[in-house]
Write a protein that holds these residues in place. Structure first.
Motif, PDB file in Angstrom:
ATOM      1  N   THR A  46       0.840  -1.200   0.000  1.00 10.77           N
ATOM      2  CA  THR A  46       0.000   0.000   0.000  1.00 10.77           C
ATOM      3  C   THR A  46       0.874   1.249   0.000  1.00 10.77           C
ATOM      4  N   GLU A  47       0.257   2.335  -0.403  1.00 17.73           N
ATOM      5  CA  GLU A  47       1.032   3.576  -0.498  1.00 17.73           C
ATOM      6  C   GLU A  47       1.522   4.031   0.861  1.00 17.73           C
ATOM      7  N   SER A  48       0.727   3.738   1.874  1.00 14.80           N
ATOM      8  CA  SER A  48       1.171   4.183   3.205  1.00 14.80           C
ATOM      9  C   SER A  48       2.429   3.429   3.611  1.00 14.80           C
ATOM     10  N   VAL A  49       2.502   2.143   3.242  1.00 14.64           N
ATOM     11  CA  VAL A  49       3.717   1.387   3.545  1.00 14.64           C
ATOM     12  C   VAL A  49       4.891   1.952   2.750  1.00 14.64           C
ATOM     13  N   MET A  50       4.645   2.272   1.485  1.00 12.59           N
ATOM     14  CA  MET A  50       5.707   2.853   0.661  1.00 12.59           C
ATOM     15  C   MET A  50       6.216   4.146   1.283  1.00 12.59           C
ATOM     16  N   ALA A  51       5.298   4.925   1.841  1.00 11.58           N
ATOM     17  CA  ALA A  51       5.681   6.237   2.331  1.00 11.58           C
ATOM     18  C   ALA A  51       6.278   6.176   3.726  1.00 11.58           C
ATOM     19  N   SER A  52       5.756   5.282   4.584  1.00 13.70           N
ATOM     20  CA  SER A  52       6.267   5.327   5.962  1.00 13.70           C
ATOM     21  C   SER A  52       6.666   3.959   6.498  1.00 13.70           C
ATOM     22  N   GLY A  53       6.752   2.984   5.623  1.00  9.21           N
ATOM     23  CA  GLY A  53       7.265   1.691   6.061  1.00  9.21           C
ATOM     24  C   GLY A  53       6.184   0.830   6.676  1.00  9.21           C
ATOM     25  N   PRO A  54       6.450  -0.516   6.790  1.00  7.86           N
ATOM     26  CA  PRO A  54       5.466  -1.411   7.384  1.00  7.86           C
ATOM     27  C   PRO A  54       5.331  -1.141   8.877  1.00  7.86           C
ATOM     28  N   PHE A  55       4.110  -1.097   9.370  1.00 13.19           N
ATOM     29  CA  PHE A  55       3.836  -0.821  10.785  1.00 13.19           C
ATOM     30  C   PHE A  55       4.540   0.457  11.239  1.00 13.19           C
ATOM     31  N   GLY A  56       4.711   1.365  10.312  1.00 17.84           N
ATOM     32  CA  GLY A  56       5.317   2.636  10.668  1.00 17.84           C
ATOM     33  C   GLY A  56       6.812   2.570  10.920  1.00 17.84           C
ATOM     34  N   ILE A  57       7.442   1.436  10.557  1.00 13.84           N
ATOM     35  CA  ILE A  57       8.895   1.354  10.756  1.00 13.84           C
ATOM     36  C   ILE A  57       9.570   2.059   9.571  1.00 13.84           C
ATOM     37  N   GLU A  58      10.088   3.244   9.837  1.00  9.02           N
ATOM     38  CA  GLU A  58      10.560   4.094   8.737  1.00  9.02           C
ATOM     39  C   GLU A  58      11.713   3.468   7.958  1.00  9.02           C
ATOM     40  N   TRP A  59      12.639   2.831   8.697  1.00  8.60           N
ATOM     41  CA  TRP A  59      13.842   2.374   8.000  1.00  8.60           C
ATOM     42  C   TRP A  59      13.604   1.126   7.164  1.00  8.60           C
ATOM     43  N   LEU A  60      12.348   0.645   7.127  1.00  9.00           N
ATOM     44  CA  LEU A  60      12.047  -0.499   6.266  1.00  9.00           C
ATOM     45  C   LEU A  60      11.243  -0.080   5.042  1.00  9.00           C
ATOM     46  N   ARG A  61      11.177   1.230   4.782  1.00 10.90           N
ATOM     47  CA  ARG A  61      10.452   1.656   3.589  1.00 10.90           C
ATOM     48  C   ARG A  61      11.046   0.981   2.357  1.00 10.90           C
ATOM     49  N   PRO A  62      10.213   0.436   1.489  1.00  8.94           N
ATOM     50  CA  PRO A  62      10.723  -0.362   0.360  1.00  8.94           C
ATOM     51  C   PRO A  62      11.729   0.384  -0.511  1.00  8.94           C
ATOM     52  N   GLN A  63      11.548   1.681  -0.649  1.00  8.38           N
ATOM     53  CA  GLN A  63      12.487   2.361  -1.540  1.00  8.38           C
ATOM     54  C   GLN A  63      13.443   3.262  -0.788  1.00  8.38           C
ATOM     55  N   ALA A  64      13.528   3.073   0.508  1.00  9.20           N
ATOM     56  CA  ALA A  64      14.489   3.833   1.289  1.00  9.20           C
ATOM     57  C   ALA A  64      14.911   3.007   2.486  1.00  9.20           C
ATOM     58  N   LEU A  65      15.528   1.861   2.231  1.00  5.81           N
ATOM     59  CA  LEU A  65      15.958   0.969   3.296  1.00  5.81           C
ATOM     60  C   LEU A  65      16.953   1.694   4.184  1.00  5.81           C
ATOM     61  N   PHE A  66      16.850   1.426   5.485  1.00  7.55           N
ATOM     62  CA  PHE A  66      17.747   2.031   6.474  1.00  7.55           C
ATOM     63  C   PHE A  66      17.689   3.560   6.424  1.00  7.55           C
ATOM     64  N   GLY A  67      16.544   4.048   5.945  1.00  2.00           N
ATOM     65  CA  GLY A  67      16.335   5.492   5.958  1.00  2.00           C
ATOM     66  C   GLY A  67      17.111   6.256   4.916  1.00  2.00           C
ATOM     67  N   ILE A  68      17.789   5.524   4.009  1.00  2.00           N
ATOM     68  CA  ILE A  68      18.553   6.232   2.985  1.00  2.00           C
ATOM     69  C   ILE A  68      17.690   6.297   1.733  1.00  2.00           C
ATOM     70  N   GLY A  69      17.010   7.371   1.544  1.00  2.00           N
ATOM     71  CA  GLY A  69      16.082   7.453   0.433  1.00  2.00           C
ATOM     72  C   GLY A  69      16.595   8.334  -0.684  1.00  2.00           C
ATOM     73  N   GLY A  70      15.693   8.659  -1.572  1.00  3.71           N
ATOM     74  CA  GLY A  70      16.017   9.596  -2.634  1.00  3.71           C
ATOM     75  C   GLY A  70      16.880   9.030  -3.728  1.00  3.71           C
ATOM     76  N   GLN A  71      16.932   7.693  -3.817  1.00  6.86           N
ATOM     77  CA  GLN A  71      17.745   7.139  -4.901  1.00  6.86           C
ATOM     78  C   GLN A  71      16.831   6.576  -5.974  1.00  6.86           C
ATOM     79  N   ASP A  72      17.449   6.257  -7.063  1.00  5.15           N
ATOM     80  CA  ASP A  72      16.746   5.525  -8.105  1.00  5.15           C
ATOM     81  C   ASP A  72      16.300   4.186  -7.515  1.00  5.15           C
ATOM     82  N   PRO A  73      15.010   3.839  -7.596  1.00  5.34           N
ATOM     83  CA  PRO A  73      14.531   2.612  -6.941  1.00  5.34           C
ATOM     84  C   PRO A  73      15.274   1.371  -7.402  1.00  5.34           C
ATOM     85  N   LEU A  74      15.599   1.305  -8.695  1.00  2.84           N
ATOM     86  CA  LEU A  74      16.289   0.126  -9.206  1.00  2.84           C
ATOM     87  C   LEU A  74      17.675   0.008  -8.585  1.00  2.84           C
TER      88      LEU A  74
END
Lengths: 93, 892
Positions: B466-494
């Motif tokens: 879901t989009e909420s998981v994409m945006a704030s991670g599963p169960f609100g765990i930020e560092w598990l966001r699918p496209q920003a693991l460990f809180g390092i975001g802003g990269q090309d998803p691939l």
């Protein structure tokens, strides 16, 4: 007389073959570096390079790689050995 | 052009492929087709790398991202050019181990593990299913283009129906030519030939479209370049990360994709084919990519806004009313799609049947490996079932995803999934320490990260994640966001997914391998994989056991077929010098048979089946020792040889010395015997002479008494001599028992002097002593030591030639030893005699005067040796001087 001047060296042919093998090992590394060169073309250069230049460059490197690989294949493999036949001089220097 | 005509052409083309495949299979069976095994066919078969994703998708990609599309072909180019590094070893291992698939390779390397094979198979299926769906989609989309142009707008149901028919046709072809035999080498001549033909068709089609675009629609090369510079993608703004990252991904995928492994390794016949392909295949890729950018640019220029760039290859010729070219182009795309699906399906079906279906079926059989019925039909059935299953999966994915998303995006998602096996493969080939635990852990982690960061999000927003998981991670765990693991975001998803999955995969693989212990079988296989160039002979995996040859034959017949199995057994028996079909069950034979079976059902299953027949089979210590490096073995061998030759040299030297000693001893013995006979003879002669005189009755009593006295004296002399000899012999043989005790030196010397018959008043021999130094006590055998002293003192009394003979005893305490010198004031002993005096029977003066046999000093030397001391002659003291050294305390 010419024979006397040449340094004494045993198995000159197979030695050269192994050196050519070294060269063919270097080939992919050199190619990989060459393919990265267009990445340095960023910026507001006066002589701005576009996609067409990058394309020419990449394809140029590519064809050179193919030619060198084709040139190196034959001399590195004098005797035809399949994976079942034993060529064991693999890592001899 | 009517749509039906296109369908007709397509069917005709498909029929042609069937015929070509059929003929090639027939000729291969007759062994009459040398060209089938040519490097050209091999190179062309590699072209399944260029799927519909290349044919249609590359142009689409170029239209969106410019030159970036080319990275997908640069990676494989570098891998092929660098074949000497990696591919050569991969192919060697594949041949030596009779590997049937990439799952088989990894399972075989890590201890023929079935679970690992299953894991790799699962990864391969998950990664390949979208890709197969992509091929179906490209075929039906291209059909839809033609339908459109002939006035029939296709709806979703039409697309689905077409996809279904294409899938059925592909399944039919694959089953027909992909499962004809369970050939030990898994070679599919028919299919390889058909895809080689398709490779030519797709290359010619793309080049034809390119040539038409460059010279037909534009004014030539110069104009095309100008058009590129004028196009929306003219600016060179390539992201370095994506450029390098995609080259890496494509290079890795080139070796990791199951279908590439199938054509490159499993179908490879000899190394020289790979050598040729090392330059020919990059050339093919170059030709395939050459016109992609021009087509894209012209398409962007000519086609109306909003048209799908993925289909420019078709729509451009159609828009220029070049229907013939468009149909050719369609066939090219069709070829790209079908060849990929066919090979991928075969590769996946082999994996599924060998690693999932057959093991499950085997374990469900009560009788184990000696089951009744023909296993071959089971395995082939499993493979056919797997082919259908894989295609059904692809079709279902196509149905559910509904198409639409850009082709290239799915391709890269699939690539990233496939390359999760890269660390395991590299470890398998180059690192003996890689273990099953590490490989499984690394693969699992890589698969999980790939699925979470790339695969699941690729279904689109809110599809699975879901989009909420994409945006704030599963169960609100930020560092598990699918496209920003460990809180390092802003990269090309691939790139984000590639980076995290590959690095953590490799890291866990290494950590798991370092901290786990491999099983013996893993170590054996590891050595065989990593050292594939050195030991082609291979180590043995089985120790002989009581398995009946006949049981093995029964099992093999069911897998290989009766004729083939009997041939293998007969040849093995012949090699062992036996006649008939039942060779002895030697480790070599078992290994050969296992490889033979592995070619059909994969290493893990073959191993398991033989294991059922050989319950006692295990890996012996010798096998593990064979694992040791060849080089190490040679070094060890040569050092052992060296040690041996050194030892032999030493032994020879010792033998020579012993021989010299023996010779000397023999001489000594002769001398000793002759001396002893001489010594015995002299008194015997006088005893005989005087006893003869006694027998003479003329002798008077006084004479008789005198003669009897002489005889008595001589007898005494003989007794003394014999006593001395006995004493010496005891000493020399070490039969003397020493009675050591503590005693004072003074007491010892007093005893000796009185026993030597020296009067205390000093008449005859005057003895100078140093009483203060004699105040020492020592642990020794007093009787023996005093025997030495007596001997030395009486010698001085006898031989000191001085007018007023004197003997000085000098005592020195050396800490550990006691030194006692006996020095007289006589003439001493000449240098040449000094070495002789300790020998037996050496006497320097007239022996009558000495009254001994010359054994005294020899006995002294022996005694001192027994007492761990020594006695020696001390030159340069003004007279005869002897030094006795004796330890102060008992060394034991």
């Amino acid at each position: 007389m010419a024979d006397k001047k040449a340094p004494i060296f045993l198995a000159r042919k197979s030695y050269q073959r192994r050196r050519l093998r070294d060269a063919s090992r270097v080939l992919p590394i050199a190619g990989g570096i060459a393919f990265m060169i267009p990445l340095m073309w960023h910026g507001d250069d006066v002589t701005e390079r576009g996609t067409s230049d990058a394309m020419m460059f990449v394809f140029g490197v590519w064809i050179v790689l193919v030619l060198l690989a084709a040139l190196l294949v034959r001399p590195t493999r004098e005797e035809d050995e399949g994976p079942t036949g034993g060529e064991k001089e693999q890592d001899v220097l | 052009m009517s749509f039906n005509l296109l369908i007709f052409v397509a069917l005709l083309y498909a029929a042609l492929l069937f015929v070509v495949a059929f003929i090639a299979d027939q000729r291969a069976k007759l062994g009459r087709a040398r060209w089938l095994g040519s490097p050209a066919i091999y190179t062309l078969s590699l072209s399944i790398y260029c799927t519909a994703w290349t044919f249609y998708g590359a142009v689409g990609n170029a239209a969106r991202n410019g030159l970036e599309f080319v990275t997908i072909y640069l990676g494989p180019t570098l891998v092929m050019v660098g074949w000497w590094w990696f591919l050569r070893k991969l192919v060697w291992v594949g041949r030596a181990q009779r590997v049937t698939s990439i799952a088989d390779l990894i399972s075989s390397r890590f201890g023929k593990s079935t679970p690992l094979g299953v894991l790799v198979t699962v990864i391969a299926i998950i990664a390949a299913t979208p890709y197969i769906a992509l091929q179906l989609q490209s075929v039906v989309q291209s059909l839809a283009v033609f339908a459109d142009s002939s006035g029939e707008a296709w709806g979703n149901s039409d697309l689905n129906r077409a996809a279904l028919w294409v899938s059925i046709g592909l399944a039919l072809f694959t089953i027909l030519f992909g499962t004809r035999n369970l050939d030990a080498n898994e070679k599919h001549h028919g299919i390889v030939t058909a895809i080689a033909l398709e490779a030519i068709v797709k290359l010619c089609a793309l080049v034809a479209v390119g040539v038409f675009v460059v010279w037909g629609m534009t004014g030539g090369v110069r104009d095309t370049l100008a058009l590129i510079d004028a196009s929306p993608i003219s600016e060179w703004e390539q992201s370095g990360g994506r450029w390098a990252g995609l080259i890496f991904v494509s290079a890795a995928a080139f070796v990791c994709l199951p279908r590439m492994f199938q054509v490159m390794v499993v179908e490879n016949e000899q190394e020289s084919h790979l050598a040729t392909a090392s330059w020919a295949f990059p050339l093919y890729l170059l030709a395939m990519s050459l016109f992609v950018l021009p087509i894209a640019v012209v398409g962007l220029e000519v086609m109306p806004e909003g048209s799908n760039p993925d289909l420019f290859v078709l729509t451009l010729p159609l828009s220029a009313s070049q229907e013939g070219l468009a149909v050719f182009s369609f066939l090219g795309g069709f070829s790209s799609a079908t060849s990929m699906v066919i090979v991928a399906t075969i590769a996946l079906a082999t994996m599924v049947s060998n690693h999932i279906v057959v093991p499950i079926w085997l374990s469900s059989q009560r009788e184990g490996a000696l089951m009744s019925g023909d296993v071959r039909s089971v395995v082939i059935g499993a493979r056919r079932f797997s082919i259908v299953a894989v295609l059904v999966l692809g079709y279902l994915y196509f149905r559910t995803s509904g198409g639409g998303s850009a082709l290239a995006a799915i391709g890269l998602v699939s690539f990233t999934g496939a390359i999760q096996v890269l660390p395991a493969i590299i470890g398998a080939l180059f690192w003996r320490g890689a273990t099953r635990v590490g490989a499984s852990a690394g693969l699992t982690v890589g698969l999980a990260i790939w699925a979470w960061t790339l695969f699941l999000p690729s279904f689109g927003p809110n599809a699975i994640i879901t989009e909420s998981v994409m945006a704030s991670g599963p169960f609100g765990i930020e560092w598990l966001r699918p496209q920003a693991l460990f809180g390092i975001g802003g990269q090309d998803p691939l790139l984000h997914a590639v980076f995290w999955s590959m690095s953590l995969n490799a890291l866990i693989f290494v950590i798991g391998s370092v901290f786990s212990f491999p099983t013996p079988l893993e170590r054996l296989q590891g050595a065989q994989f990593v050292n594939v160039f050195e030991n082609t002979g291979g180590a043995r995996n089985w120790t002989p056991s009581a398995a009946a040859s006949e049981d093995l034959l029964i099992m093999s017949q069911r897998l290989l077929g009766a004729t083939e199995a009997q041939k293998v057994f007969q040849q093995a028996a012949e090699k062992q010098g036996k006649t008939g079909y039942l060779p002895d069950v030697t480790p070599e034979f078992i290994q050969q048979l296992e490889r033979e079976l592995a070619g059909s059902v994969g290493a893990a299953t073959a191993h398991a089946m033989i294991g059922q027949l050989l319950p006692g089979a295990s890996i012996s210590v010798e096998d593990l020792m064979a694992v040791a490096d060849e080089a190490a073995q040679i070094m060890e061998y040569s050092s052992r040889l060296e040690a041996k030759s050194r030892e032999q040299e030493r032994t020879a030297r010792q033998l020579r010395q012993a021989n010299e000693k023996l010779t000397a001893l023999s001489v000594q013995k002769d001398a000793f015997l002759s001396q002893i006979s001489h010594e015995l003879r002299t008194p015997m002669t006088s005893i005989r002479a005087f006893s003869e005189i006694l027998q003479d009755e003329n002798a008077d009593d006084a004479q008789r008494i005198r003669y009897a006295g002489i005889i008595h004296n001589e007898t005494m002399r003989l007794t003394r001599l014999l006593d001395d000899l006995l004493d010496l012999s005891f000493l020399e043989n070490g039969q003397v028992v020493l009675n050591k005790r503590r005693i004072s030196l003074r007491k010892l010397l007093n005893q000796a002097i009185s026993s030597a018959g020296i009067n205390a008043d000093g008449a005859g021999l005057k003895i100078n002593r140093t009483p203060q130094d004699e105040d020492v006590s020592l642990t020794t055998d007093p009787d023996r030591l005093s025997q030495v002293f007596i001997n030395l003192i009486s010698n001085a009394a006898k031989y000191c030639g001085a007018d007023a003979p004197e003997l000085s005893s000098i005592v020195r305490n050396l800490g550990a030893d006691l030194q006692i010198d006996f020095v007289d004031n006589g003439e001493g002993i000449s240098v040449e005699n000094q070495t002789m005096i300790f020998e037996k029977f050496s006497r320097l003066t007239d022996h009558r005067k000495a009254g001994g046999a010359g054994l005294g000093l020899a006995i002294c030397r022996e005694i001192m040796q027994r007492l761990d001391g020594s006695v020696s002659y001390l030159p340069g003291q003004g007279g005869a001087a002897f030094r006795v050294t004796v330890p102060l305390s008992d060394p034991e």
